[in-house]
Design an enzyme around this catalytic site. Structure first.
Site, PDB file in Angstrom:
ATOM      1  N   PRO A 125       7.715 -74.174  -5.743  1.00  0.00           N
ATOM      2  CA  PRO A 125       8.824 -75.033  -5.302  1.00  0.00           C
ATOM      3  C   PRO A 125       8.828 -75.207  -3.779  1.00  0.00           C
ATOM      4  CG  PRO A 125       9.613 -73.431  -6.900  1.00  0.00           C
ATOM      5  CD  PRO A 125       8.189 -73.072  -6.610  1.00  0.00           C
ATOM      6  N   GLY A 128       3.163 -76.699  -1.544  1.00  0.00           N
ATOM      7  CA  GLY A 128       2.119 -77.378  -2.299  1.00  0.00           C
ATOM      8  C   GLY A 128       0.832 -77.333  -1.524  1.00  0.00           C
ATOM      9  N   GLU A 359      -3.084 -83.319  -7.202  1.00  0.00           N
ATOM     10  CA  GLU A 359      -4.476 -82.934  -6.940  1.00  0.00           C
ATOM     11  C   GLU A 359      -4.872 -83.278  -5.496  1.00  0.00           C
ATOM     12  OE1 GLU A 359      -5.466 -82.198 -10.291  1.00  0.00           O
ATOM     13  OE2 GLU A 359      -7.464 -81.391  -9.968  1.00  0.00           O
ATOM     14  N   GLU A 363      -2.773 -87.917   2.076  1.00  0.00           N
ATOM     15  CA  GLU A 363      -2.894 -87.372   3.437  1.00  0.00           C
ATOM     16  C   GLU A 363      -3.916 -86.235   3.458  1.00  0.00           C
ATOM     17  OE1 GLU A 363      -0.014 -88.025   1.844  1.00  0.00           O
ATOM     18  OE2 GLU A 363       0.407 -89.833   3.014  1.00  0.00           O
TER      19      GLU A 363
END
Lengths: 378, 259
Positions: A125, A128, A359, A363
């Site tokens: 959360p 990433g 995936e 950026e």
């Protein structure tokens, strides 16, 4: 031009997608229901075993066979395509690549047959792209057991009735990441209810939480501390698969528009008669075609054992752009009908955005490409 | 059990099909060739019988060189080997001469059971199974939606307008199947790869002792004299219901003598 066996596979999956998936997937999507019956048939066709050897109930094919399949499925629907992609590329592939012989024998035959789905828990959360710095999930060795605590977010295939195992990336020391296999149903491992998503609504995506969750020490996947290297490799490959899926969506938009612009009339002609529409469709075809070449090229390098990091990032970037642009144009061509969920292009529009995020975001792809050009150290 | 399944390559029904202007036969280059849909059910049934009773499934097709694509698909589904009857002399054969040529090939190949689709989507004569059985001197069990084999006895359910007939015979036999019989499998990638290594024997008419004067366009008992494209469907009449819709509908039916 695809080699014979890939072309035959492509035709087979095209027929399956047209005859089995297309007629019913809109309803599954509307109900946000996981299409068990379609997944079962995909399993019977061997799609979940495509890149694995026959000794593990695989099809003896390769990663490119998987990509060709993903493209054909996504021409019709992205939910079933991402279910396959995540199960093979994120669920089963790390076990095949990094697992012990015992782990392979335990999990691969059922995963390759599609009777069981695997998942991979990396994103959290609060983190990433920011791995390992943002990772909070921990695994501590206590005697001969790992004790896992933490939360994983946006995990595909994590909560279906046939989900069997999740690979969990966790901190096992100071900036040390390892992957641990956690079977479904392990006490302390809970799966939240499904997210309400913008797209991919017939796929299963969940938040996972681990509270004093204990698994045997032997569930460590590969070497301790190699987790970061493992998922970097997994993600490099996965980018090519997501690129293939994106190309499928981009081509699906062209397919739908070619049908629609012959039937729909305005000002006395089918709308395909007008150059404004023709040029839009020509641009859409160009995007799908060039993106396909990009992922074919990346896959070719990978299968030849050559470095492919830059090519995979380029393929992911151009194809997710192509998917997004084509979905926008297709929706525009369909006008009001494009905004209706009952038409495939509306579904394509909703399914396209995640391709620029999952995936590795667009950026991240640019960052990887710049690094490969030697700009990382400036 | 030695099962031979007959498959035919036909033009894709999803595309526009044409006849050739020079000899009024099917233009095989005008459309993609696909396996005749009903023959896929025949292949599936043959594979199921093999899985249940053991033996071997051989694919037999008659057609030009391009028909190898059809053979490959049947092999990818799981058939063991194939025989391709291919000869320029066979071009233009009608149902009668096709049944003669296929029967000669079947006699050469040998069989306990011949399975085929009940008709093809191109010619749609639906007579080949019966003709083959006659030519071969074996039992014919046509239009089956269920097949059971027990030793040398075979039983089928033949669908009829009023239900079904149970038909029994002793092997060898010819069975034709309808689409309700099963759900044909999709070939797996493993099957596709394996198909490349399976033996495909090509027979010219001489190899199957086929008399050239009995086959081909010149020997056909029927002849396509002329053909024309079907006229485009005329636009229908739309009647607006302005309170008198029922009367107008009745008027229309009466004008066509339906009421």
């Amino acid at each position: 031009m695809l080699k014979d066996e890939y072309e035959e596979l492509r035709k087979t999956v095209e027929a399956f997608a047209r005859d089995v998936v297309a007629p019913v997937i809109g309803d599954y999507y509307e109900r946000e229901e996981f299409p068990y019956d379609i997944v079962r048939q995909m399993g019977a066709m061997g799609l979940f075993g495509l890149p694995f050897p026959e000794e593990y109930a695989g099809m003896g094919g390769d990663y490119f066979a998987l990509c060709v399949t993903l493209e054909e499925l996504a021409r019709v629907d992205s939910s079933v395509a991402i279910t396959l992609e995540a199960a093979v590329s994120l669920g089963a592939m790390p076990i095949f690549r990094f697992g012990t012989e015992e782990q392979r024998e335990t999990w691969l035959p059922r995963l390759a047959a599609g009777e069981m789905l695997g998942a991979f828990g990396l994103t959290e959360p609060g983190g990433g792209t920011d791995v390992p710095g943002g990772m909070r999930t921990t695994a501590v060795l206590d005697g001969d057991e790992w004790v896992i605590n933490g939360t994983k977010a946006f995990i595909t295939n994590a909560g279906t009735d046939i989900t069997g195992v999740v690979g969990v990336a966790a901190l096992t020391g100071e900036r040390e990441i390892s992957t641990i296999l956690v079977p479904s149903g392990t006490p302390g491992f809970t799966v939240s209810k499904k997210y309400s998503k913008v797209g991919w609504n017939a796929s299963d995506t969940r938040e996972l939480s681990f509270t004093e969750c204990r698994v045997p020490a032997a569930n460590l996947l590969g070497e301790r501390g190699r987790g970061y290297a493992q998922f970097l490799q997994t993600l490099d490959e996965g980018r090519i698969a997501i690129a293939a899926l994106s190309v499928g969506l981009a081509q699906g938009c062209v397919d739908e528009c070619l049908k629609y612009v012959r039937d729909r009339k305005a000002f006395g002609h089918p709308i395909g008669h007008y150059q404004a529409i023709q040029f839009k469709i020509a641009d859409m075809e160009v995007r799908a075609h060039t993106a396909r070449l990009a992922y074919h090229h990346a896959a070719e390098k990978m299968l030849a054992g050559e470095p492919f990091k830059k090519e995979a990032a380029i393929a992911k970037l151009v194809s997710s752009n192509a998917a997004m642009d084509n979905a926008r144009d297709a929706t525009q061509i369909f006008g009001g009908y494009g905004f209706m969920n009952e038409f495939p292009v509306g579904r394509f529009y909703r399914d396209a955005k995640i391709l620029e995020i999952g995936e590795g975001t667009s950026e991240v792809q640019r960052m990887l490409i710049a690094r490969q050009l030697g700009l990382g150290d400036l | 059990m030695n099962i031979v399944v007959c498959v035919k390559q036909v033009p894709d029904t999803a595309t526009e099909r044409k006849l050739r202007s020079d000899d009024n036969t099917l233009d095989r280059d005008a459309a993609d060739g696909v396996v005749n849909e009903l023959d896929e059910y025949a292949v599936e049934e043959a594979l199921k019988l093999k899985e249940a009773h053991g033996g071997e499934v051989t694919v037999l097709t008659m057609g030009p060189g391009k028909a190898t694509e059809t053979i490959r698909k049947a092999l990818a589904m799981g058939a063991d080997k194939a025989v391709h009857l291919s000869d320029d002399a066979l071009h233009g054969s009608d149902a009668l001469s096709t049944s003669y040529a296929m029967a000669q090939a079947l006699n050469k190949v040998g069989f306990d059971l011949v399975v085929l689709g009940s008709e093809s989507t191109d010619a749609r004569t639906g007579v080949l199974a019966a003709m083959l059985a006659e030519r071969l001197g074996v039992a014919q069990l046509t239009l089956a939606n269920k097949v059971d084999v027990d030793g040398t006895s075979i039983t089928i359910q033949r669908i009829t307008d009023y239900g079904y007939d149970r038909v029994e015979a002793t092997l060898p036999a010819v069975v034709s199947v309808v689409e309700k019989i099963n759900e044909p499998r999709y070939p797996s990638f493993k099957g596709i790869m394996a198909a490349k290594k399976k033996p495909v024997e090509t027979l010219a008419i001489g190899d199957a002792s086929i008399d050239p004067s009995q086959v081909g366009l010149a020997a056909a008992w029927s002849e396509v004299v002329d053909f024309a494209a079907a006229p485009p469907r005329a636009a229908g009449t739309i009647v607006k219901d302005e309170g008198d819709g029922g009367a107008k509908a009745a008027e229309f039916l009466a004008s066509k003598k339906f009421i």
